[in-house]
Write a protein that holds these residues in place. Sequence first.
Motif, short mmCIF file in Angstrom:
data_model
loop_
_atom_site.label_atom_id
_atom_site.label_comp_id
_atom_site.label_asym_id
_atom_site.label_seq_id
_atom_site.Cartn_x
_atom_site.Cartn_y
_atom_site.Cartn_z
N HIS A 170 -17.18 7.91 1.73
CA HIS A 170 -16.14 8.51 0.89
C HIS A 170 -15.04 7.52 0.53
N HIS A 171 -14.50 6.85 1.52
CA HIS A 171 -13.39 5.93 1.25
C HIS A 171 -13.87 4.65 0.58
N MET A 172 -15.12 4.28 0.76
CA MET A 172 -15.66 3.17 -0.01
C MET A 172 -15.77 3.55 -1.49
N SER A 173 -16.12 4.81 -1.75
CA SER A 173 -16.14 5.29 -3.14
C SER A 173 -14.75 5.20 -3.76
N HIS A 174 -13.73 5.63 -3.00
CA HIS A 174 -12.35 5.50 -3.49
C HIS A 174 -12.01 4.03 -3.75
N ALA A 175 -12.33 3.18 -2.78
CA ALA A 175 -11.99 1.76 -2.91
C ALA A 175 -12.68 1.13 -4.12
N ALA A 176 -13.96 1.43 -4.30
CA ALA A 176 -14.71 0.87 -5.42
C ALA A 176 -14.19 1.38 -6.76
N SER A 177 -13.77 2.65 -6.78
CA SER A 177 -13.26 3.21 -8.04
C SER A 177 -12.03 2.47 -8.51
N ALA A 178 -11.20 2.02 -7.56
CA ALA A 178 -9.97 1.31 -7.91
C ALA A 178 -10.23 -0.17 -8.16
N PHE A 179 -10.90 -0.84 -7.22
CA PHE A 179 -11.05 -2.30 -7.34
C PHE A 179 -11.89 -2.69 -8.55
N PHE A 180 -13.04 -2.05 -8.74
CA PHE A 180 -13.91 -2.45 -9.84
C PHE A 180 -13.37 -2.02 -11.20
N SER A 181 -12.35 -1.16 -11.20
CA SER A 181 -11.70 -0.76 -12.46
C SER A 181 -10.46 -1.57 -12.77
N SER A 182 -9.99 -2.35 -11.80
CA SER A 182 -8.67 -2.97 -11.90
C SER A 182 -8.63 -4.21 -12.79
N GLY A 183 -9.75 -4.89 -12.93
CA GLY A 183 -9.75 -6.17 -13.61
C GLY A 183 -9.33 -7.33 -12.73
N PHE A 184 -8.97 -7.06 -11.46
CA PHE A 184 -8.60 -8.12 -10.52
C PHE A 184 -9.87 -8.77 -9.96
N ASN A 185 -9.84 -10.09 -9.82
CA ASN A 185 -10.95 -10.76 -9.15
C ASN A 185 -10.83 -10.64 -7.64
N GLU A 186 -9.59 -10.54 -7.16
CA GLU A 186 -9.35 -10.37 -5.73
C GLU A 186 -8.14 -9.47 -5.54
N ALA A 187 -8.24 -8.53 -4.61
CA ALA A 187 -7.13 -7.60 -4.38
C ALA A 187 -7.25 -6.98 -3.01
N ALA A 188 -6.09 -6.65 -2.43
CA ALA A 188 -6.05 -5.78 -1.27
C ALA A 188 -6.29 -4.35 -1.76
N ILE A 189 -6.91 -3.53 -0.91
CA ILE A 189 -7.26 -2.16 -1.31
C ILE A 189 -6.78 -1.20 -0.23
N LEU A 190 -6.01 -0.20 -0.66
CA LEU A 190 -5.51 0.85 0.23
C LEU A 190 -5.98 2.20 -0.30
N THR A 191 -6.70 2.97 0.53
CA THR A 191 -7.11 4.32 0.13
C THR A 191 -6.52 5.31 1.12
N VAL A 192 -5.94 6.39 0.59
CA VAL A 192 -5.27 7.39 1.43
C VAL A 192 -5.56 8.77 0.85
N ASP A 193 -6.12 9.66 1.69
CA ASP A 193 -6.36 11.02 1.22
C ASP A 193 -6.26 11.98 2.39
N GLY A 194 -6.86 13.18 2.24
CA GLY A 194 -6.89 14.13 3.34
C GLY A 194 -7.84 13.64 4.41
N VAL A 195 -9.12 13.64 4.08
CA VAL A 195 -10.14 13.11 4.98
C VAL A 195 -11.43 12.96 4.20
N GLY A 196 -12.18 11.91 4.54
CA GLY A 196 -13.51 11.74 3.98
C GLY A 196 -14.52 12.23 5.00
N GLU A 197 -15.35 11.32 5.51
CA GLU A 197 -16.22 11.69 6.62
C GLU A 197 -15.36 11.79 7.89
N TRP A 198 -14.83 10.66 8.34
CA TRP A 198 -13.87 10.62 9.43
C TRP A 198 -12.57 9.95 9.00
#
Length: 561
Positions: free
Chosen positions: A124-152
């Motif tokens: 779940h959180h990898m999906s969030h991370a990929a949705s942001a990073f691969f859409s950003s246009g950045f070649n390198e970036a820190a990634i922070l994902t925060v929600d209620g809960v994914g799997e754990w």
Amino acid sequence: MKVLGVSCFYHDSAACLISDGKIVAAAQEERFNRRKNSPDFPINAINYCLQQDSASVYDIDYIGFYEKPFLKFSRVIVSHLQSFPFSLRNFIDTVPHWLADRLIMPLVFKRELGFEGKVLFIPHHMSHAASAFFSSGFNEAAILTVDGVGEWASVTCGVGKGNQITINKELRFPHSLGLLYTAVTTFLGFQALEGEGTVMGLAALGKPAYVDKFKSIISLKQDGSFHLDMRYFGFFNEGRMMYTQRFVRAFGSPRLPGGKLEERHCDIACSLQAVTEEALVNLACGLYHDTGVDSLCLAGGVCLNCVANQKIKEKTPFKRIFIQPAAGDSGGALGAAAYIYFNLLNNQPDNLMVDAYLGPEFSAAQIKRVLVNNAVDFKEFEEASLCKYIAAKIYESKIIGWFQGRMEFGPRALGNRSILANPCNPDMKELLNKKVKDREPFRPYAPLVLEEKAADYFQMSGPSSFMLLAPQVRKDKVAVIPAVTHYDGSARVQTVNKNGNPKLWQLVKEFENLTGVPVIINTSFNLRGQPIVCSPEDALGSFQSSAMDILVLGNFVIEKS
């Protein structure tokens, strides 16, 4: 190569199709079945995505699902056992759904779509991370994902480089900022997964009088981690309540839905927002310290909190921040597809998300057919004269339903499925809240501003294309645009540039020509309890059921007498 991403069975179901490295289409199921935050299998959204690419299900190479169901089910079972016997009712309600579909997703795709190809499950959180990073246009970036809960996981910290994403740290359920915010949202009498934005707006009316109490139940660490005192929360016990009697003893009796808003409620909302902001800034600063990368990508439902996003922008060392516009669970469909296409299939990302206009559009002939079939009187304009005419009507404080081009992906209306109005009229916020949106009188409205003029009106540098930042209105402009200035002096800004949405840009420019103000009100084209409109029929129905004065469908204009 075609990859279909799917999110469903919790809330905000959606589908996204990536074809040869480009997002062809993405949309939430709620826009089609007209059930807000719909958790249903997104059959309508999937059909739309396939039609947009002139493809069939047999052309799909992979389907990506936005989480790992068995891993999530293990967390659900463990949590129920830990809370037994209080969790029994919840267990009886939810387990049949897991057995019927969530644990047999390949069979669900075969049953619903006839798809017999490869189904891949992305955390779940990898999906969030990929949705942001691969859409950003950045070649390198820190990634922070925060929600209620994914799997754990409820928080993950990582880094993306090229087509690789590495998660370095995570915080786990039940310690969750998202669940904390939702629990307090229900305590304040608003609906879970719907009222969090209302609480964010309510916070501006209060004082941080309960911050110390909140910090006694959520301990914030210097490295960004935090820990909830679970004696105050019952995410699986006490029926359907997310908070316990200990929480009630600390903060007073809960507000009933629709009940009177007291100063105490405003102060609780303000304190919750302050603690959430502090926690997020701590997380972001810790991530910067760990990675040394000066670009940041944000995703997860908590990152729809535009006030907190602004604090991250102002109080952390990051030079560039990208927030995925469908940051919640709907964006998981995009992330699942993107992770498969770029990471697993080893393709290099290249400007994946140009804008958020990824939903259906309707031709002039289709719109005209709807108007004729419904016996609606209308006028058709040339585009240049249309923008001048509607700008003049906004200047006259008419309320405009504005329906153009492709529908936005994500929860924000970004100028294609919007209600537009005059920001200079100090009574406009009250008019919209009372007569059109039928919502609480304190709720703010967003300014849509020409990108090249944004810094003249707001304390900001750079664009805010997705309405996910809330800078302060410049003090000399507060009296100029009172209807979009919130109680704390902030505004949830959307910038528009001439290349990104030329028709919308021209409309705002015409309003500036009349008034000297390059700003108009933009709010979502929906009525209370309904999703944002998708089709001309949806727009016409909402227009006829509300106090909007004018409806613009493409270049067709309908006016109430």
